[in-house]
Design an enzyme around this catalytic site. Sequence first.
Site, PDB file in Angstrom:
ATOM      1  N   HIS A 294      39.984  50.078  39.057  1.00  0.00           N
ATOM      2  CA  HIS A 294      39.984  49.051  38.174  1.00  0.00           C
ATOM      3  C   HIS A 294      38.439  49.019  37.323  1.00  0.00           C
ATOM      4  O   HIS A 294      37.503  49.511  37.896  1.00  0.00           O
ATOM      5  CB  HIS A 294      39.895  47.669  39.047  1.00  0.00           C
ATOM      6  CG  HIS A 294      38.696  47.277  39.963  1.00  0.00           C
ATOM      7  ND1 HIS A 294      37.616  46.690  39.836  1.00  0.00           N
ATOM      8  CD2 HIS A 294      38.806  47.377  41.426  1.00  0.00           C
ATOM      9  CE1 HIS A 294      36.784  46.738  40.656  1.00  0.00           C
ATOM     10  NE2 HIS A 294      37.565  46.879  41.852  1.00  0.00           N
TER      11      HIS A 294
ATOM     12  N   ASP B  30      36.944  46.303  36.007  1.00  0.00           N
ATOM     13  CA  ASP B  30      36.271  45.230  35.736  1.00  0.00           C
ATOM     14  C   ASP B  30      35.381  44.829  36.900  1.00  0.00           C
ATOM     15  O   ASP B  30      35.417  45.796  37.848  1.00  0.00           O
ATOM     16  CB  ASP B  30      37.396  43.893  35.703  1.00  0.00           C
ATOM     17  CG  ASP B  30      38.087  43.711  37.005  1.00  0.00           C
ATOM     18  OD1 ASP B  30      38.469  44.692  37.435  1.00  0.00           O
ATOM     19  OD2 ASP B  30      38.390  42.617  37.330  1.00  0.00           O
TER      20      ASP B  30
ATOM     21  N   GLU C  80      38.210  52.695  45.422  1.00  0.00           N
ATOM     22  CA  GLU C  80      37.557  51.567  45.740  1.00  0.00           C
ATOM     23  C   GLU C  80      36.296  52.083  46.735  1.00  0.00           C
ATOM     24  O   GLU C  80      36.584  52.791  47.407  1.00  0.00           O
ATOM     25  CB  GLU C  80      38.507  50.536  46.433  1.00  0.00           C
ATOM     26  CG  GLU C  80      39.541  49.733  45.438  1.00  0.00           C
ATOM     27  CD  GLU C  80      38.911  48.546  44.854  1.00  0.00           C
ATOM     28  OE1 GLU C  80      37.446  48.425  45.089  1.00  0.00           O
ATOM     29  OE2 GLU C  80      39.537  47.698  44.135  1.00  0.00           O
TER      30      GLU C  80
ATOM     31  N   ASP D 290      31.328  48.689  43.339  1.00  0.00           N
ATOM     32  CA  ASP D 290      32.763  48.123  43.102  1.00  0.00           C
ATOM     33  C   ASP D 290      32.779  48.085  41.745  1.00  0.00           C
ATOM     34  O   ASP D 290      32.716  46.928  41.195  1.00  0.00           O
ATOM     35  CB  ASP D 290      32.778  46.816  43.978  1.00  0.00           C
ATOM     36  CG  ASP D 290      34.188  46.468  44.007  1.00  0.00           C
ATOM     37  OD1 ASP D 290      35.299  47.209  43.744  1.00  0.00           O
ATOM     38  OD2 ASP D 290      34.359  45.363  44.534  1.00  0.00           O
TER      39      ASP D 290
ATOM     40  N   GLU E 167      40.893  43.022  38.352  1.00  0.00           N
ATOM     41  CA  GLU E 167      41.332  43.328  39.817  1.00  0.00           C
ATOM     42  C   GLU E 167      40.378  42.341  40.551  1.00  0.00           C
ATOM     43  O   GLU E 167      41.097  41.901  41.539  1.00  0.00           O
ATOM     44  CB  GLU E 167      40.812  44.559  40.130  1.00  0.00           C
ATOM     45  CG  GLU E 167      41.524  44.796  41.642  1.00  0.00           C
ATOM     46  CD  GLU E 167      40.296  44.349  42.525  1.00  0.00           C
ATOM     47  OE1 GLU E 167      40.690  44.301  43.942  1.00  0.00           O
ATOM     48  OE2 GLU E 167      39.295  44.028  42.506  1.00  0.00           O
ATOM     49  N   GLU E 168      39.272  41.758  39.959  1.00  0.00           N
ATOM     50  CA  GLU E 168      38.537  40.742  40.830  1.00  0.00           C
ATOM     51  C   GLU E 168      38.854  39.473  40.439  1.00  0.00           C
ATOM     52  O   GLU E 168      38.082  38.452  40.989  1.00  0.00           O
ATOM     53  CB  GLU E 168      36.767  40.894  40.263  1.00  0.00           C
ATOM     54  CG  GLU E 168      36.494  42.299  40.470  1.00  0.00           C
ATOM     55  CD  GLU E 168      36.306  42.840  41.828  1.00  0.00           C
ATOM     56  OE1 GLU E 168      36.544  41.939  42.705  1.00  0.00           O
ATOM     57  OE2 GLU E 168      35.599  43.963  42.023  1.00  0.00           O
TER      58      GLU E 168
ATOM     59  N   HIS F 107      29.922  43.156  45.373  1.00  0.00           N
ATOM     60  CA  HIS F 107      29.865  41.740  44.884  1.00  0.00           C
ATOM     61  C   HIS F 107      28.426  41.392  45.119  1.00  0.00           C
ATOM     62  O   HIS F 107      28.045  39.962  44.687  1.00  0.00           O
ATOM     63  CB  HIS F 107      30.830  40.922  45.411  1.00  0.00           C
ATOM     64  CG  HIS F 107      32.241  41.427  45.175  1.00  0.00           C
ATOM     65  ND1 HIS F 107      33.316  40.546  45.254  1.00  0.00           N
ATOM     66  CD2 HIS F 107      32.727  42.393  44.405  1.00  0.00           C
ATOM     67  CE1 HIS F 107      34.447  41.291  44.934  1.00  0.00           C
ATOM     68  NE2 HIS F 107      34.143  42.458  44.408  1.00  0.00           N
TER      69      HIS F 107
HETATM   70 ZN   LIG Z   1      36.945  46.501  43.825  1.00  0.00          ZN
END
Ligand SMILES: [Zn+2]
Length: 359
Positions: free
Chosen positions: A72, A74, A158, A99, A129-130, A335
Amino acid sequence: MADTSLDLTLDAARLTAQLVDFPSVSGTEQPLADAIETALRALPHLTVDRYGNNIVARTHLGRPERVVLAGHIDTVPIAGNVPSRLDEDGVLWGCGTCDMKSGVAVQLRIAATVPAPNRDLTFVFYDNEEVAADLNGLRHIAEAHPDWLRGDFAVLLEPSDGQVEGGCQGTLRVLLRTKGERAHSARGWMGDNAIHAAAPVLARLASYQPRRPVIDGLEYREGLHAVGISGGVAGNVIPDECTVTVNFRYAPDRTEEDALAHVREVFADCGVAEFVVDDHSPGALPGLSHPAAAAFIEAVGGTPQPKFGWTDVSRFSALGIPAVNYGPGNPLLAHKRDERVETAKILAAEERLRAWLTA
Ligand SMILES: [Zn+2]
């Protein structure tokens, strides 16, 4: 940034920095999707398709196997951590370093530098995705263009700290409701207490023995837990309703139907008046016995680990494609405000994938 093009001649660590400096918080991926599309269209060995801000690039070499490399594009919201910063220890800091722009950089490098892989390759770059599952770009591709995702084995880049994580567990959340009859608590014998009626449910949960099945050599750990309980009307009322929220995390050898049937059976004689499915996402089989997967594990090394949380690998599984997570970032740093990745691990992931795809 002044320049909005990506330089795929940079090594994967420098390319990660370039991607991080190209902000793409969920919902704002279009400029980065444009840049990825442009960079891939310049590569003559790939065909490129686009659906929304999702880009799919493929080789067509007629190889007997096709492998999907997906990631992903994003990130979660920026927390004062863009642009990226490379420290003297070779650690790259910034939003998305872990990530998963390091994984996306590895995908792009393989796309650019392996024009004649030993397996046909499909590169998937997807948005959102988030955020909520209905926005997920991989889901949108799977619904609108499932043929674009066709393959024998998929790797999601990932963060997995350079470990292969196989499959993922399913998750089922149900509401178990008991019913009673309201009455003034001073004359409690006139009523029927729904909270007391939940006692058999709680006892069953407390004594539940979860399975630890071994699938493709990976040990999964199931769990059946109350994650919430609510009931009660007022301080002087016998309650007529109580709801226990139960979460079942189950190994991927159970189908959605099996998992649901199992939970129904566990609570079959517990006096539950209403059984409501609140949320359900199936697991994904690791598929490590597939020849392409076995060759992958041999090439990247290490001992595969089971994935206990739910991830997009199960979207591939739903399409009949075994899938694993394998990426350079440490998932524990995802994150976070101090999100970072060791550049040596990005380069190692690139090298190992290249070795697997050129052996
Ligand atoms: Zn991720």
